[in-house]
Design a protein around this motif. Structure first.
Motif, PDB file in Angstrom:
ATOM      1  N   LEU A 167     -46.065   6.134 -20.250  1.00 12.64           N
ATOM      2  CA  LEU A 167     -44.889   6.642 -21.062  1.00 12.64           C
ATOM      3  C   LEU A 167     -43.428   6.282 -20.422  1.00 12.64           C
ATOM      4  CD1 LEU A 167     -43.858   8.584 -23.335  1.00 12.64           C
ATOM      5  CD2 LEU A 167     -43.874  10.152 -21.881  1.00 12.64           C
ATOM      6  N   VAL A 168     -42.763   5.415 -21.008  1.00  6.15           N
ATOM      7  CA  VAL A 168     -41.504   4.951 -20.620  1.00  6.15           C
ATOM      8  C   VAL A 168     -40.258   5.640 -21.306  1.00  6.15           C
ATOM      9  CG1 VAL A 168     -40.110   3.022 -20.217  1.00  6.15           C
ATOM     10  CG2 VAL A 168     -42.381   2.745 -19.952  1.00  6.15           C
ATOM     11  N   VAL A 169     -39.509   6.525 -20.354  1.00  7.15           N
ATOM     12  CA  VAL A 169     -38.221   7.179 -21.215  1.00  7.15           C
ATOM     13  C   VAL A 169     -37.168   6.221 -20.760  1.00  7.15           C
ATOM     14  CG1 VAL A 169     -37.996   8.665 -18.937  1.00  7.15           C
ATOM     15  CG2 VAL A 169     -36.876   9.257 -20.819  1.00  7.15           C
ATOM     16  N   VAL A 170     -36.361   6.027 -21.807  1.00  7.90           N
ATOM     17  CA  VAL A 170     -35.374   4.973 -21.905  1.00  7.90           C
ATOM     18  C   VAL A 170     -34.152   5.608 -22.083  1.00  7.90           C
ATOM     19  CG1 VAL A 170     -34.563   2.786 -23.110  1.00  7.90           C
ATOM     20  CG2 VAL A 170     -36.904   3.272 -22.944  1.00  7.90           C
ATOM     21  N   GLY A 171     -33.021   5.188 -20.864  1.00  7.75           N
ATOM     22  CA  GLY A 171     -31.736   5.503 -21.012  1.00  7.75           C
ATOM     23  C   GLY A 171     -31.278   7.065 -20.971  1.00  7.75           C
ATOM     24  N   ALA A 172     -32.030   7.925 -20.118  1.00  2.12           N
ATOM     25  CA  ALA A 172     -31.803   9.209 -20.000  1.00  2.12           C
ATOM     26  C   ALA A 172     -31.104   9.652 -18.960  1.00  2.12           C
ATOM     27  CB  ALA A 172     -33.241   9.883 -20.215  1.00  2.12           C
ATOM     28  N   PHE A 173     -30.627   8.596 -18.096  1.00  3.65           N
ATOM     29  CA  PHE A 173     -30.123   8.709 -16.907  1.00  3.65           C
ATOM     30  C   PHE A 173     -28.581   8.531 -16.695  1.00  3.65           C
ATOM     31  CE2 PHE A 173     -34.397   7.335 -16.932  1.00  3.65           C
ATOM     32  CZ  PHE A 173     -35.245   8.308 -16.418  1.00  3.65           C
ATOM     33  N   VAL A 174     -27.747   8.187 -17.793  1.00  6.73           N
ATOM     34  CA  VAL A 174     -26.391   8.211 -17.604  1.00  6.73           C
ATOM     35  C   VAL A 174     -25.732   9.227 -18.293  1.00  6.73           C
ATOM     36  CG1 VAL A 174     -24.680   6.553 -18.420  1.00  6.73           C
ATOM     37  CG2 VAL A 174     -26.870   5.482 -17.556  1.00  6.73           C
ATOM     38  N   GLU A 175     -26.259   9.646 -19.532  1.00  8.60           N
ATOM     39  CA  GLU A 175     -25.436  10.596 -20.120  1.00  8.60           C
ATOM     40  C   GLU A 175     -26.285  11.750 -20.156  1.00  8.60           C
ATOM     41  OE1 GLU A 175     -27.632   9.628 -24.558  1.00  8.60           O
ATOM     42  OE2 GLU A 175     -25.457   9.067 -24.185  1.00  8.60           O
ATOM     43  N   ASP A 176     -25.721  13.094 -20.429  1.00  9.16           N
ATOM     44  CA  ASP A 176     -26.583  14.399 -20.202  1.00  9.16           C
ATOM     45  C   ASP A 176     -27.549  14.430 -21.216  1.00  9.16           C
ATOM     46  OD1 ASP A 176     -27.306  16.779 -19.625  1.00  9.16           O
ATOM     47  OD2 ASP A 176     -25.845  17.943 -21.184  1.00  9.16           O
ATOM     48  N   SER A 177     -28.714  14.008 -20.738  1.00  8.25           N
ATOM     49  CA  SER A 177     -30.100  13.925 -21.455  1.00  8.25           C
ATOM     50  C   SER A 177     -31.215  14.811 -20.972  1.00  8.25           C
ATOM     51  CB  SER A 177     -30.500  12.486 -21.649  1.00  8.25           C
ATOM     52  OG  SER A 177     -29.627  11.580 -22.116  1.00  8.25           O
ATOM     53  N   THR A 178     -30.699  15.999 -20.622  1.00 16.26           N
ATOM     54  CA  THR A 178     -31.703  16.874 -19.700  1.00 16.26           C
ATOM     55  C   THR A 178     -32.992  17.142 -20.713  1.00 16.26           C
ATOM     56  OG1 THR A 178     -29.727  17.890 -18.444  1.00 16.26           O
ATOM     57  CG2 THR A 178     -32.002  19.255 -19.049  1.00 16.26           C
ATOM     58  N   PHE A 179     -32.542  17.364 -22.132  1.00 13.87           N
ATOM     59  CA  PHE A 179     -33.717  17.650 -23.212  1.00 13.87           C
ATOM     60  C   PHE A 179     -34.534  16.460 -23.262  1.00 13.87           C
ATOM     61  CE2 PHE A 179     -30.682  14.981 -25.361  1.00 13.87           C
ATOM     62  CZ  PHE A 179     -31.540  14.121 -26.045  1.00 13.87           C
ATOM     63  N   MET A 180     -34.406  15.479 -22.813  1.00 15.23           N
ATOM     64  CA  MET A 180     -35.294  14.327 -22.804  1.00 15.23           C
ATOM     65  C   MET A 180     -36.330  14.278 -21.651  1.00 15.23           C
ATOM     66  SD  MET A 180     -33.288  10.812 -23.884  1.00 15.23           S
ATOM     67  CE  MET A 180     -34.704   9.927 -23.914  1.00 15.23           C
ATOM     68  N   LEU A 181     -35.655  14.748 -20.499  1.00 14.23           N
ATOM     69  CA  LEU A 181     -36.260  14.782 -19.358  1.00 14.23           C
ATOM     70  C   LEU A 181     -37.159  16.062 -19.343  1.00 14.23           C
ATOM     71  CD1 LEU A 181     -33.294  13.700 -16.830  1.00 14.23           C
ATOM     72  CD2 LEU A 181     -35.445  12.115 -17.651  1.00 14.23           C
ATOM     73  N   GLU A 182     -36.852  17.113 -19.887  1.00 17.21           N
ATOM     74  CA  GLU A 182     -37.651  18.344 -19.872  1.00 17.21           C
ATOM     75  C   GLU A 182     -39.033  18.129 -20.763  1.00 17.21           C
ATOM     76  OE1 GLU A 182     -34.186  21.722 -19.729  1.00 17.21           O
ATOM     77  OE2 GLU A 182     -35.094  21.121 -21.589  1.00 17.21           O
ATOM     78  N   LYS A 183     -38.872  17.276 -21.845  1.00 12.79           N
ATOM     79  CA  LYS A 183     -40.020  16.915 -22.359  1.00 12.79           C
ATOM     80  C   LYS A 183     -40.958  16.285 -21.622  1.00 12.79           C
ATOM     81  CE  LYS A 183     -37.354  16.584 -26.964  1.00 12.79           C
ATOM     82  NZ  LYS A 183     -37.139  15.446 -27.960  1.00 12.79           N
ATOM     83  N   VAL A 184     -40.365  15.168 -20.924  1.00  9.32           N
ATOM     84  CA  VAL A 184     -41.316  14.327 -19.845  1.00  9.32           C
ATOM     85  C   VAL A 184     -42.027  15.036 -18.841  1.00  9.32           C
ATOM     86  CG1 VAL A 184     -41.407  12.134 -18.530  1.00  9.32           C
ATOM     87  CG2 VAL A 184     -39.945  12.107 -20.703  1.00  9.32           C
ATOM     88  N   LYS A 185     -41.122  15.857 -18.410  1.00  8.65           N
ATOM     89  CA  LYS A 185     -41.735  16.995 -17.273  1.00  8.65           C
ATOM     90  C   LYS A 185     -43.098  17.571 -17.742  1.00  8.65           C
ATOM     91  CE  LYS A 185     -37.855  18.455 -15.570  1.00  8.65           C
ATOM     92  NZ  LYS A 185     -37.167  19.291 -14.433  1.00  8.65           N
ATOM     93  N   SER A 186     -42.770  18.178 -19.032  1.00  7.45           N
ATOM     94  CA  SER A 186     -43.789  19.151 -19.697  1.00  7.45           C
ATOM     95  C   SER A 186     -44.978  18.221 -19.829  1.00  7.45           C
ATOM     96  CB  SER A 186     -43.091  19.696 -20.815  1.00  7.45           C
ATOM     97  OG  SER A 186     -44.300  20.472 -21.277  1.00  7.45           O
ATOM     98  N   LEU A 187     -44.835  17.084 -20.301  1.00  5.41           N
ATOM     99  CA  LEU A 187     -46.101  16.002 -20.485  1.00  5.41           C
ATOM    100  C   LEU A 187     -46.891  15.796 -19.390  1.00  5.41           C
ATOM    101  CD1 LEU A 187     -44.416  13.865 -23.253  1.00  5.41           C
ATOM    102  CD2 LEU A 187     -46.408  15.425 -23.819  1.00  5.41           C
ATOM    103  N   GLN A 188     -45.920  15.526 -18.060  1.00  6.02           N
ATOM    104  CA  GLN A 188     -46.537  15.300 -16.870  1.00  6.02           C
ATOM    105  C   GLN A 188     -47.333  16.473 -16.440  1.00  6.02           C
ATOM    106  OE1 GLN A 188     -42.724  14.286 -14.374  1.00  6.02           O
ATOM    107  NE2 GLN A 188     -44.439  12.653 -13.575  1.00  6.02           N
ATOM    108  N   GLN A 189     -46.823  17.566 -16.538  1.00  4.27           N
ATOM    109  CA  GLN A 189     -47.884  18.791 -16.258  1.00  4.27           C
ATOM    110  C   GLN A 189     -48.969  19.042 -17.146  1.00  4.27           C
ATOM    111  OE1 GLN A 189     -45.090  22.088 -17.060  1.00  4.27           O
ATOM    112  NE2 GLN A 189     -43.705  21.691 -15.275  1.00  4.27           N
ATOM    113  N   ARG A 190     -49.023  18.507 -18.384  1.00  6.20           N
ATOM    114  CA  ARG A 190     -50.077  18.799 -19.278  1.00  6.20           C
ATOM    115  C   ARG A 190     -51.274  17.584 -18.924  1.00  6.20           C
ATOM    116  NH1 ARG A 190     -48.689  20.511 -25.353  1.00  6.20           N
ATOM    117  NH2 ARG A 190     -47.295  22.219 -24.702  1.00  6.20           N
ATOM    118  N   TYR A 191     -50.657  16.429 -18.665  1.00  5.83           N
ATOM    119  CA  TYR A 191     -51.613  15.125 -18.571  1.00  5.83           C
ATOM    120  C   TYR A 191     -51.402  14.481 -17.099  1.00  5.83           C
ATOM    121  CZ  TYR A 191     -51.340  15.623 -23.859  1.00  5.83           C
ATOM    122  OH  TYR A 191     -51.427  16.110 -24.948  1.00  5.83           O
ATOM    123  N   SER A 192     -52.288  14.934 -16.278  1.00  7.04           N
ATOM    124  CA  SER A 192     -52.019  14.396 -15.000  1.00  7.04           C
ATOM    125  C   SER A 192     -52.298  12.857 -14.888  1.00  7.04           C
ATOM    126  CB  SER A 192     -53.241  15.477 -13.927  1.00  7.04           C
ATOM    127  OG  SER A 192     -54.554  14.929 -14.367  1.00  7.04           O
TER     128      SER A 192
END
Length: 738
Positions: A102-127
């Protein structure tokens, strides 16, 4: 593949017979199945895709360039047009040709906390999910880019690697937020940035296969009694900052009556209680996880905002990564989960339940049927108390508000949207954040002066990072790793100088669990060892004295506290509590009898005498800047090992000819003896350079790890050839830290 949002998800057909890709009705085939009239049959699911938003798709050339870049760069940390951040050179976290990425694109320049929270939650679900960040920029190796991304990695606690590329992929990064693919040759599944979490979750669930671990030595080690070895990962790029006294101090609360403050030391997963002089009074939290219990044993995952309830003498705090509200009883020194309630928490009990709680770090939680739908907390961050006995819980972006009844612990209402939220709790946010307006902007760190604001409410994002205490305004500078205080009378800014560091004990990251240490030979990384030495001795009592020479041009902040030392014995050795200078009988007795004698001696002491005896038996002392640690063990014939870990709190001395950057780099290198990554040192030094503190004012932790292997010979025989003789030995070990 289940898709619920037309135009938000595009599949691209991989032509397995050629190297090109072709698009058919905005649909990609994941396997060789027929497509008739825009209908795809796959795994007994039938899905129809709209082609109305075909103009929104990025060009095929960019998609091909991106796919080739990601797949070719997996085996190379840095290339001509790319570099990896937050990834170790020896890391194997992206290996496996058949893995799901899963590649998260362009979430590291502007305020994209909501994108990163989704990804971290998916990491917790799928090791087994391999997550990658992708950030295009003009200069992939720019120091500015590294510093910016490092701060985001630190603040969001990002554990996955980020690929920075100088290739021009502007349309892809503007239109696509998430890219999903399986294997090195699989097709791509694209989602927009604002895709719903359920859609992402369903897409991953359809193609991911949880790995079945092959039997082996490490598999056998992971019995039902063993906690997961890799349950909690730390951000690799910022890992040297972990050995600072504070690591992302983000939120503050005060108790004016008892003159104490509560600080969320977020990335250390603990809450520090201290007074107005910086003297540490207590610490809440032992390690990352989710477990109730006493302050020394409870587990927290990135605590955020706090609220002190004076009539209850309880501290409510946000357990962000556990999506929970916890409550710390300051009288009984225990932590419990206030929301959500664990399953069966009213009837749970017994020895088996206690054992299971101790063995596993997570809890099963349930939502009460009286709550509003399924609106459970999702990465809460801020916490405010209303006049109507309600708790206002907000996420970090201030676009979701959960209103909780404080008496019942139930969520009454969920409010979405910044405008609606400000109508409800705008005055409370303004009251706290306006404290920063009393401080001249040139006295504030840049990251605070340019704080996050919503709807004209400046510094709204810092509502949990500022508080008024006596005649001071206390501010958390999370980038500078410091807690500041502004004196309203003198109009001066200073920082808290913390003392009584022994209360913090030995940090969790300095002591590997028993199973991790044993499994080191099977791929689990070991900690850095400062000294390793072998001895061949007769069995009996062995007094060990370790002389530690601290690194050159550093000074010890405080004498080494016993609570900051951990001794462990293995094999035929057992640690003894007998003081080195205690008078002993000339008659030799067995080890068991000596142990019983010690218990009898301790039982006969009063509490006052016991405290005096404990001070007298202190096993560490400081002489001329060097440290001495004492340890005593009893051995039997065979092999054994003595392991000593300690936390030394140091400062670097001022060097007149060294620049600030050089001093910071030196600080990072001393505190991180196992570090060999130059980019880590440079990046962390850049982060600390924004702090109001000078390099010489930073308190950092230098880990000490000593291992002594002892080969004990057979017992000497007495003259009658029947009795055995116990011997006493003295071992002195000299350790020089660099």
């Amino acid at each position: 593949m289940m898709i619920r949002s037309a135009g938000r998800c595009y599949q691209i057909l991989k032509n397995y017979q050629t190297s090109s890709r072709r698009i058919v009705n905005s649909v990609a085939i994941y396997s060789y199945r027929e497509i008739n009239d825009g209908v795809l049959g796959y795994k007994q699911h039938t899905h129809r895709f709209s082609t109305e938003l075909e103009s929104c798709k990025p060009p095929v050339s960019e998609i091909d360039s991106f796919s080739a870049l990601v797949r070719s760069s997996l085996s190379e940390i840095e290339g001509s047009s790319h570099c990896w951040l937050n990834r170790s050179a020896i890391s194997k976290d992206l290996s496996g040709k058949d893995g799901v990425f899963l590649v998260v694109v362009g979430a590291f320049v502007e305020d994209s906390t909501f994108m990163l929270e989704k990804v971290k939650s998916l990491q917790q679900r799928y090791s087994s999910l391999n997550v990658i960040g992708f950030q295009p920029c003009r200069a992939s190796s720019s120091d500015v880019v590294r510093s910016r991304l490092a701060k985001i990695i630190m603040s969001e606690h990002i554990t996955f690697p980020i690929l920075v590329s100088s290739k021009s992929l502007s349309e892809l990064s503007d239109r696509v937020g998430y890219i999903l693919f399986k294997g090195m040759e699989g097709p791509l599944l694209l989602h927009e940035k604002d895709v719903e979490f359920e859609i992402l979750d369903t897409s991953i669930k359809e193609i991911i296969v949880q790995p079945k671990e092959k039997p082996g030595l490490l598999h056998n080690l992971r019995g039902t009694w063993v906690k997961p070895l890799d349950a909690f990962k730390e951000p690799y790029l910022c890992s040297p900052l972990q050995n600072l006294l504070l690591y992302f101090p983000g939120c503050i609360e005060v108790d004016e009556v008892n003159e104490r403050l509560f600080l969320s030391d977020i990335n250390h997963h603990r809450i520090i209680v201290f007074d107005g002089n910086g003297t540490i009074l207590d610490s809440i939290g032992s390690s990352p996880g989710f477990e109730d219990g006493e302050f020394e044993s409870c587990k927290i995952m990135r605590p955020a905002a706090l609220f002190y309830h004076d009539s209850e003498n309880c501290l409510y705090f946000v357990d962000s990564e556990n999506h929970a509200i916890r409550r710390a009883d300051m009288e009984s020194r225990t932590v419990e989960t206030f929301y959500p309630k664990p399953n069966g928490y009213k009837t749970k009990g017994g020895l088996l339940s206690w054992i299971m709680d101790k063995l596993w770090s997570t809890k099963a939680v349930s939502s009460n049927s009286e709550e509003v739908g399924s609106n459970l907390l999702f990465y809460p961050w801020h916490l405010l108390k209303s006049l109507e006995n309600e708790l206002f819980i907000l996420n970090r972006s201030l676009d979701t508000l959960w209103i909780m009844d404080l008496s019942s612990g139930l969520i009454k209402e969920v409010v979405k949207g910044s405008e609606n939220i400000l109508e409800i709790c705008g005055p409370l946010i303004l009251e706290k954040s306006s404290l920063l307006k009393e401080i001249p902007s040139n006295s504030l760190p840049q990251n605070i002066a340019n704080g996050f604001s919503i709807e004209g409410n400046s510094h709204a994002g810092l509502v949990s990072s500022v508080a008024s205490f006596q005649d001071n305004i206390v501010i958390c500078d999370s980038d500078g790793q410091v807690v500041l205080k502004y004196d309203k009378k003198s109009k001066s800014m200073s920082s808290f100088d913390f003392s009584n560091l022994g209360v913090l004990g030995l940090p969790y990251w300095l002591v590997s669990p028993m199973e991790s240490t044993y499994a080191a030979g099977f791929g689990v990384p070991e900690v850095h060892i400062d000294h390793n030495q072998n001895f061949t001795l007769l069995p009996g009592r062995i007094d060990i004295k370790i002389n530690v020479e601290i690194p050159e041009n550093t000074e010890l902040v405080e004498p080494l506290d016993e609570d900051c030392i951990w001794r462990q014995t293995r094999g035929t050795a057992t640690e003894t509590l007998v003081a080195k200078n205690k008078a002993e009988s000339t008659e030799k007795v067995g080890v068991a009898q000596q142990w019983y004698d010690e218990l009898d001696d301790l039982a006969s002491l009063t509490q006052k005498e016991l405290d005096t005896e404990e001070d007298k038996m202190s096993n560490s002392n400081v002489q001329d800047g060097n440290i001495s640690i004492d340890c005593a063990v009893n051995t039997s014939p065979g092999t054994s090992e003595v392991i000593i870990n300690a936390a030394l709190y140091l400062r670097i001395k001022n060097e007149t000819n060294a620049s600030k950057e050089q001093q910071l780099a030196r600080l990072i290198n001393i505190s991180n003896p196992s570090g060999k990554d130059k980019s880590q040192t440079e990046t962390c030094a850049q982060i600390l350079s924004t702090s109001k503190k000078t390099p010489e004012e930073f308190v950092f932790l230098r880990p000490l790890h000593v291992r002594l292997k002892i080969n004990s010979l057979n017992h000497p025989k007495a003259e009658n050839s029947k009795d055995i003789i116990l011997t006493d030995s003295l071992v002195e070990v000299n350790v020089s830290l660099k």
